[in-house]
Design a protein around this motif. Structure first.
Motif, PDB file in Angstrom:
ATOM      1  N   THR A 112       0.831  -1.197   0.000  1.00 24.55           N
ATOM      2  CA  THR A 112       0.000   0.000   0.000  1.00 24.55           C
ATOM      3  C   THR A 112       0.868   1.250   0.000  1.00 24.55           C
ATOM      4  O   THR A 112       2.069   1.207   0.331  1.00 24.55           O
ATOM      5  CB  THR A 112      -0.925   0.029   1.221  1.00 24.55           C
ATOM      6  N   SER A 115       2.535   1.823   3.340  1.00 22.47           N
ATOM      7  CA  SER A 115       3.370   0.775   3.920  1.00 22.47           C
ATOM      8  C   SER A 115       4.769   1.284   4.243  1.00 22.47           C
ATOM      9  O   SER A 115       5.353   2.077   3.498  1.00 22.47           O
ATOM     10  CB  SER A 115       3.468  -0.406   2.953  1.00 22.47           C
ATOM     11  N   VAL A 139      -1.651  -4.605  -0.491  1.00 20.58           N
ATOM     12  CA  VAL A 139      -2.867  -4.204  -1.197  1.00 20.58           C
ATOM     13  C   VAL A 139      -3.943  -5.285  -1.102  1.00 20.58           C
ATOM     14  O   VAL A 139      -5.118  -4.997  -0.872  1.00 20.58           O
ATOM     15  CB  VAL A 139      -2.540  -3.895  -2.671  1.00 20.58           C
ATOM     16  N   PRO A 142      -5.103  -5.616   3.195  1.00 21.49           N
ATOM     17  CA  PRO A 142      -4.762  -4.453   4.013  1.00 21.49           C
ATOM     18  C   PRO A 142      -5.255  -4.601   5.440  1.00 21.49           C
ATOM     19  O   PRO A 142      -6.239  -5.276   5.716  1.00 21.49           O
ATOM     20  CB  PRO A 142      -5.480  -3.306   3.300  1.00 21.49           C
TER      21      PRO A 142
END
Length: 766
Positions: A112, A115, A139, A142
């Motif tokens: 993400t 992250s 992704v 999550p």
């Protein structure tokens, strides 16, 4: 572990993780060594950063040593949050900061945008560089704690880095909406050709999984190698037939009370079980672990998340981050721990790794790792100059993009290519080089007349062979090179002649990994100094990063431990307590008599703001002393009993204290030596975690005073038999304080149990 002090609250007030057993005399600063011609000074990352945590290192095939670090701002103040860092050095003194591993343009697409990227581990695999790292949010899955392990590859140690497109090890749900912590990767390659990845942390424990040949995908079922709630940041090396799993214990990031430390277990299999020097498994509820490095009372605390490398003399070194207890924060009030990189010598004593023979982290100039060659050899361009003289065939310089110059050994028609050094090698000698090519490569280091020692890498027979000639007598020992061995790819060859023995290793990364290994005792008269001869037979061979140096002189004796001298006080709990004792918050359920202080555990505690636990206290004596008690406490095993405990205390006041006890931390039973302080209105608690524990065990705290500052130093020790002691971490209290010492118990009333103290004694320390 986590760069920004994101320690999970699961450990609770009484269990902010920490442990230790170094061998420095009680409470004293570690003995410092004399300056060498080239020396390092901790922290070694200070020339280019204020913090450089979770360090990983590799010597690139270009000859530079590359140091990688987790994603943190490099500097205090307004500093960007870099996506993992790279720096490099030739000598561990002068450093060049290179930049980030990832940018917003090449960061992994399966992570993400929010992250983090933590805890890099670098390896050289099949001709390319592979960087493992933690991805904190994916992704596809999550959420909080859904960590995964990623990998990126590059043709050079500085990139460009290409993510492999998905996790090596993906998020691992626990089945209760939570996740096992899939963080802190470390690769390892064995001589049977198999590749492994070790990973994990406190939630779920440490694990190992086999990797495919590329080292970028997990295969098979992972195997757990350490108990939950104890270790993270694993690192594995192979030595003398054992696999050593070293890992960090405790909260990495508790600022001025961080007790992070490194422990080891070993096994005859890369899958474990790993046990410590007393045979206690890292998987046990009463968890084992032999201390590698912990704080010793100087400025450095929270020493952990390490990597290990070997310099060209054969001496091992340990890199790790630490916190300066006088300057623990990167930013205020940002809460980011300042964790620069430290380096120290790593010794092997009685088969176990220990930093500076147990002296712990250094805070003065130390001999630098040996990185340059003797005999006038230019490691960066071995064919240049007159260090080697051609005997036959061609000896010339080649060039390679991204790796610089290397030497070419090219056989002529019907003859081998041979060069000899212009100078004799040292008697105790270590040779290293990166080697590739279809030809048979041989190194002759020692011998005279018809006596000689030759080490050969044969890509045709796929063998590493050592041949010792003594007159007409020839002795050979060989080890197979794994099927994945590719002669077109650089491999590191190290050959050491020392103490009447020869040890030869072929490896990819030079990080305790082994492709092939041979050890051979040498007949008398064969290890005489002579010029080094390099030979290529049958086809061209390239050699690079050539070093010939005096082999290291290993340290084999530990530094002295504290010893208990003449007894100055004894409380045997036979009747009324000595008048020197006082109760704080007494509990009528506590009884004294028949040689025992019987203390039923309650919910009362003394860590945190409540301060409800009872304490038995007396003034601490002057000078250097060791206080000791014998404790019986049944905490069971495996079951959750947070945080029942009992032990010894050093107390300035309710918010300024040290505590050493046997404690239940979730499913484990550990020794906790912790510290609580009030830092500008915020209560801080952190601890060093030790053990193993037992239902009956002995506890010691050794006190000394810094002769310059007057600061109080307290060092922990535990024993399961009252004779063999494991000495641990050192905490400090200001010279201006006048602490009391004594006993405590509490942390939980259920299930009901009683702490029983047999005695409390004080000895003069020596």
């Amino acid at each position: 572990m986590h760069p920004a002090s994101l320690a999970r609250p699961l450990l609770g007030v009484a269990a902010a993780l920490a442990l230790t057993i170094s061998l420095v005399p009680a409470g004293s600063a570690a003995p410092e060594e004399a300056d060498a011609e080239v020396s390092t000074q901790n922290p070694i990352s200070s020339p280019f950063s204020d913090t450089y945590a979770d360090p990983a290192i590799l010597r690139g095939k270009d000859g530079w040593w590359y140091l990688y670090a987790t994603s943190d701002p490099l500097h205090a103040g307004q500093s960007p949050f870099g996506l993992m860092h790279i720096a490099r050095t030739r000598d561990f003194v002068d450093w060049e900061y290179i930049g980030n591993v990832f940018s917003e343009e090449n960061r992994p697409g399966w992570a993400t945008d929010s992250s983090f990227f933590w805890a890099p581990d670098i390896r050289y695999i099949d001709g390319q560089y592979v960087l493992y790292y933690t991805v904190t949010d994916t992704v596809d899955e999550p959420g909080e704690w859904n960590y995964a392990i990623g990998a990126a590859t590059a043709p050079t140690p500085v990139g460009p880095w290409t993510d492999t497109g998905g996790p090596v090890v993906g998020p691992r749900p626990r089945g209760d909406g939570d996740y096992n912590w899939t963080i802190d990767p470390a690769g390892f390659t064995d001589d049977d050709g198999k590749r492994y990845l070790y990973f994990g942390s406190y939630v779920g424990g440490l694990w190992v999984t086999e990797l495919d040949e590329t080292g970028t995908r997990a295969i098979g079922e992972p195997v757990q190698v350490a108990h939950d709630e104890r270790y993270e940041a694993p690192y594995v090396v192979k030595r003398d037939g054992y696999y050593y799993l070293m890992a960090s214990s405790a909260n990495c990031c508790a600022g001025p009370v961080t007790g992070y430390s490194v422990y080891a277990g070993r096994s005859t299999s890369p899958l474990g079980p790993f046990v410590d020097h007393e045979g206690v498994s890292l998987l046990d509820s009463r968890v084992g672990g032999t201390q590698v490095v912990t704080q010793n009372g100087n400025r450095w605390i929270g020493v952990g998340h390490h990597s290990i490398f070997t310099d060209v003399s054969g001496q091992d070194h340990i890199l790790y981050h630490a916190i300066d207890r006088t300057d623990p924060w990167l930013n205020e009030p940002g809460g980011v721990n300042r964790r620069p990189t430290l380096i120290d010598r790593l010794d092997w004593i009685d088969g176990w790794p220990v930093a500076r023979a147990g002296a712990g982290p250094s805070d003065s100039p130390q001999p630098a790792p040996v990185t340059a060659s003797e005999l006038g050899i230019d490691s960066a361009d071995p064919a240049s100059g007159e260090a080697f003289r051609p005997v036959s065939g061609e000896w010339s310089t080649g060039e390679e993009d991204g790796a610089g110059a290397f030497a070419r050994l090219v056989p002529g028609d019907g003859e081998a290519a041979t060069v000899a050094s212009a100078q004799r090698a040292p008697r105790e000698v270590r040779f290293e080089a990166d080697v590739r090519g279809d030809g048979i490569f041989a190194v002759e280091l020692a011998g005279a007349g018809r006596n000689g020692i030759t080490t050969t890498v044969d890509p045709v027979e796929r063998e590493l062979t050592v041949e010792v000639r003594r007159g007409r007598q020839v002795t050979r020992e060989s080890a197979p090179l794994p099927q994945r061995f590719d002669p077109a790819v650089w491999s590191a060859l190290a050959v050491e002649v020392r103490d009447g023995s020869l040890h030869a290793v072929v490896a990819e990364s030079r990080l305790g990994d082994v492709d092939a290994e041979v050890t051979l005792d040498l007949p008398r008269g064969t290890a005489k100094p002579r010029p080094v001869r390099l030979t290529a037979t049958g086809a061209e061979v390239h050699v690079d990063n050539v070093t010939v140096v005096t082999a290291h002189d290993p340290v084999s004796e530990p530094v002295a431990e504290p010893t208990a001298g003449r007894e100055s006080f004894a409380e045997e709990f036979d009747g009324a307590l000595d008048d020197s004792w006082t109760w704080l918050r007494p509990d009528d359920a506590i009884t004294v008599g028949d040689g025992a202080l019987s203390w039923p555990l309650t919910d009362g505690d003394i860590v945190g703001s409540d301060n409800t636990g009872a304490l038995l206290l007396r003034d601490q004596p002057a000078g250097d002393w060791i206080a000791e008690t014998k404790l019986h406490l049944d905490l069971g095993t495996d079951t959750f009993r947070n945080y029942q405990q009992a032990g010894m205390i050093v107390r300035v006041d309710d918010d300024h204290l040290l505590r050493l006890g046997n404690v239940a931390i979730w499913g484990t039973r550990q020794v906790e030596f912790g510290k609580e302080i009030d830092e500008d209105g915020t209560l801080r608690w952190g601890a060093h975690l030790g053990g193993p524990t037992a239902e009956t065990m002995w506890l010691r705290i050794a006190h000394s005073t810094d002769p310059v500052t007057g600061e109080h130093r307290y060092r922990s020790a535990t024993s399961r038999d009252g004779e063999s002691w494991r000495w641990g971490a050192t905490w400090t209290l200001p010279a201006s304080t006048d602490p009391q010492i004594g006993l405590y118990a509490g942390g939980g009333a259920n299930p009901a149990t009683v702490a029983s103290f047999d005695y409390f004694r004080i000895h003069h320390a020596s």
